[in-house]
Design an enzyme around this catalytic site. Structure first.
Site, PDB file in Angstrom:
ATOM      1  N   GLY A 253       0.786  -1.222   0.000  1.00  0.00           N
ATOM      2  CA  GLY A 253       0.000   0.000   0.000  1.00  0.00           C
ATOM      3  C   GLY A 253       0.820   1.275   0.000  1.00  0.00           C
ATOM      4  O   GLY A 253       0.256   2.376   0.040  1.00  0.00           O
ATOM      5  N   ASP A 254       2.159   1.157   0.004  1.00  0.00           N
ATOM      6  CA  ASP A 254       2.993   2.363  -0.059  1.00  0.00           C
ATOM      7  C   ASP A 254       4.242   2.032  -0.877  1.00  0.00           C
ATOM      8  O   ASP A 254       4.264   1.003  -1.565  1.00  0.00           O
ATOM      9  CB  ASP A 254       3.307   2.865   1.358  1.00  0.00           C
ATOM     10  N   ASP A 255       5.289   2.874  -0.830  1.00  0.00           N
ATOM     11  CA  ASP A 255       6.446   2.693  -1.710  1.00  0.00           C
ATOM     12  C   ASP A 255       6.990   1.251  -1.662  1.00  0.00           C
ATOM     13  O   ASP A 255       7.112   0.665  -0.591  1.00  0.00           O
ATOM     14  CB  ASP A 255       7.570   3.657  -1.300  1.00  0.00           C
ATOM     15  N   THR A 286       1.666  -0.630  -6.467  1.00  0.00           N
ATOM     16  CA  THR A 286       1.417   0.212  -5.291  1.00  0.00           C
ATOM     17  C   THR A 286       0.712   1.499  -5.720  1.00  0.00           C
ATOM     18  O   THR A 286       0.968   2.003  -6.814  1.00  0.00           O
ATOM     19  CB  THR A 286       2.726   0.609  -4.572  1.00  0.00           C
TER      20      THR A 286
END
Ligand SMILES: *[C@@H]1O[C@H](CO)[C@@H](O)[C@H](O)[C@H]1NC(C)=O
Ligand SMILES: *[C@@H]1O[C@H](CO)[C@@H](O)[C@H](O)[C@H]1NC(C)=O
Ligand SMILES: *[C@@H]1O[C@H](CO)[C@@H](O)[C@H](O)[C@H]1NC(C)=O
Length: 452
Positions: A253-255, A286
């Site tokens: 859900g992020d980098d 992502t």
């Protein structure tokens, strides 16, 4: 308990994998992380079941893990000890690793975090952050933690380390978090680390966080968390050097990978850089960035090399981000052979990203950004080609784009052509669509094309 055969099988699997990789571009196809950290064979082996571990998915095994690792730490067998986790679901609270150990997850083994957020232990904030990343004060210890270790291997036959992060994500969503959420695996002040052939799932916060470490190899891992899970970064090398990440898949859900080095005045005072970070043959998805540098860059970031990156459905393909107040530097970053598809923004290099730890940061501590090369990029279904925006009082220099092809969405109303640049200089060579005039300054062209 299976013995040496296991290790031989794992070693053989690694060899096979490296020769049967899919169609990777010629550049760097043969390079691997091997050699940075020697793979060790441990002749002393224990099983979590010897310590009362039960893999029924209900029994809490915290005591078994802590006792097994205590045994490894205090018996100090020559060559270290392997802790074998057989197939089954082992529920446990957080535990610390020790030096000269291998945590080995058999095929079908799952180490699963209890969802006991109320009793989760706390540790001090990192000195380079001055406080927890999301809440003031201390922070919850990572699920699997290590401090001051050497010669640690986490491997096996693609068993799973599951953080059961949903309770933590909901606390974040409901704003009921008291302290910063736990990482899934954090190693501090450690060296000689290998993480391979393991699946990481549902981290409460960042997945793998090597901080103040050197000589770290992470390969053949799979990292998974829902697309909408908050701050579930894949791998965040932080104030660390000689970190090699390769042959992995990350959908979070992020980098996917974010290189960091501390936060504003705390990171500047601590002054620990990240350098010699290699990232290759990575695939992932992502809503945020595929490859990121920053935004916490206060200890300095240099000598970063990423190649053969395949991104599908990402927010930003490559994102170099910092902010006034960060200080530090970002220099000598090369990113090459990137394929990206279904992307909001292809490339973003920006000096106005991220929040500050408190009101004591120095707004005049400007980041110094010089020497970022992005080459051999192929993007399709990209909504916006790129944004490169330095600071008016600290322009970014030596920003070089070469052989970058960005296409929009096919059909009517297609876009994708737009580049925005400000307070930046550098060069562009064979970039489609043609970027900004700022990147055409001829005096920079030579240095650009000669950069490694
Ligand atoms: C784990 O290590 C941390 C510091 O690295 C320490 O504060 C904590 O007490 C340790 N936990 C256990 C169970 O030993
Ligand atoms: C484990 O997963 C990796 C990454 O998907 C894969 O390349 C490898 O073949 C698997 N290894 C084993 C031992 O199953
Ligand atoms: C830039 O970084 C690469 C590693 O990514 C390194 O090989 C090279 O020597 C560095 N160049 C300079 C000028 O430091």
């Amino acid at each position: 308990m299976p013995g040496r055969l296991l290790l031989v099988a794992a070693a053989a699997a690694v060899v096979v994998i490296s020769t049967t990789l899919g169609p990777v571009p010629a550049a760097g196809a043969g390079l691997t992380c091997s050699g940075i950290v020697p793979m060790r064979y441990r002749y002393d082996r224990i099983s979590i079941t010897d310590f009362g571990g039960v893999g029924d998915g209900r029994t809490v095994n915290t005591k078994a893990f802590r006792e097994a690792i205590y045994r490894i730490q205090h018996l100090r067998r020559r060559g270290g000890t392997l802790l074998y986790v057989p197939p089954g679901v082992y529920l446990t609270g957080s535990f610390n690793l020790t030096s000269r150990m291998t945590l080995y997850l058999a095929r079908g083994a799952v180490i699963k975090a209890v969802q006991d957020t109320w009793n989760w232990p706390l540790i001090a904030p990192l000195p380079s952050y001055g406080r927890g990343r999301e809440r003031p004060g201390g922070r919850y210890i990572s699920f699997i933690h290590g401090d001051g270790l050497h010669d640690v291997i986490i491997t096996g036959e693609n068993g799973t380390i599951d953080g059961q992060g949903s309770v933590w994500w909901n606390m974040w969503r409901q704003r009921t978090l008291r302290f910063t959420r736990p990482n899934l695996v954090e190693l501090m002040n450690s060296k000689g680390i290998i993480i391979s052939n393991v699946v990481f799932r549902n981290s409460p916060f960042w997945n793998i966080h090597p901080v103040y470490c050197r000589n770290v190899v992470i390969h053949y891992v799979t990292i998974l968390a829902p697309y909408d899970s908050p701050n579930t970064d894949g791998i965040d090398p932080d104030s660390s050097s000689n970190v090699c990440i390769e042959d992995s898949h990350i959908s979070v859900g992020d980098d996917l990978v974010a290189v960091k080095s501390g936060w504003d005045e705390y990171g500047i005072a601590y002054g620990r850089r990240s350098s010699y970070i290699t990232i290759r043959r990575l695939t992932g998805t992502t809503p945020f960035a595929g490859i990121a540098v920053g935004s916490e860059t206060s200890g300095g970031i240099e000598n970063i090399y990423a190649e053969n990156i395949n991104l599908y459905r990402v927010g930003v393909g490559v994102h170099v981000k910092t902010n006034a107040g960060r200080g530090g530097y970002i220099r000598n970053v090369t990113i090459s052979d990137v394929y990206m598809e279904n992307v909001r923004q292809g490339l973003k290099i920006s000096g106005d990203v991220g929040d500050h730890p408190d009101e004591y940061y120095n707004p005049n501590a400007l980041p110094y950004v010089k020497g970022i090369t992005v080459r051999d990029v192929w993007g399709v279904k990209v909504r916006e080609a790129g944004l490169i925006r330095g600071l008016w009082n600290a322009p970014f220099t030596g920003i070089c784009l070469s052989n970058v092809n960005i296409r929009g969405w096919p059909g009517p109303g297609r876009s994708g052509g737009r580049w925005t640049c400000e307070h930046v200089s550098g060069a562009a060579h064979e970039v489609n669509p043609w970027p900004c005039a700022e990147l055409a300054s001829p005096q920079h062209t030579g240095s650009c094309l000669n950069s490694p």
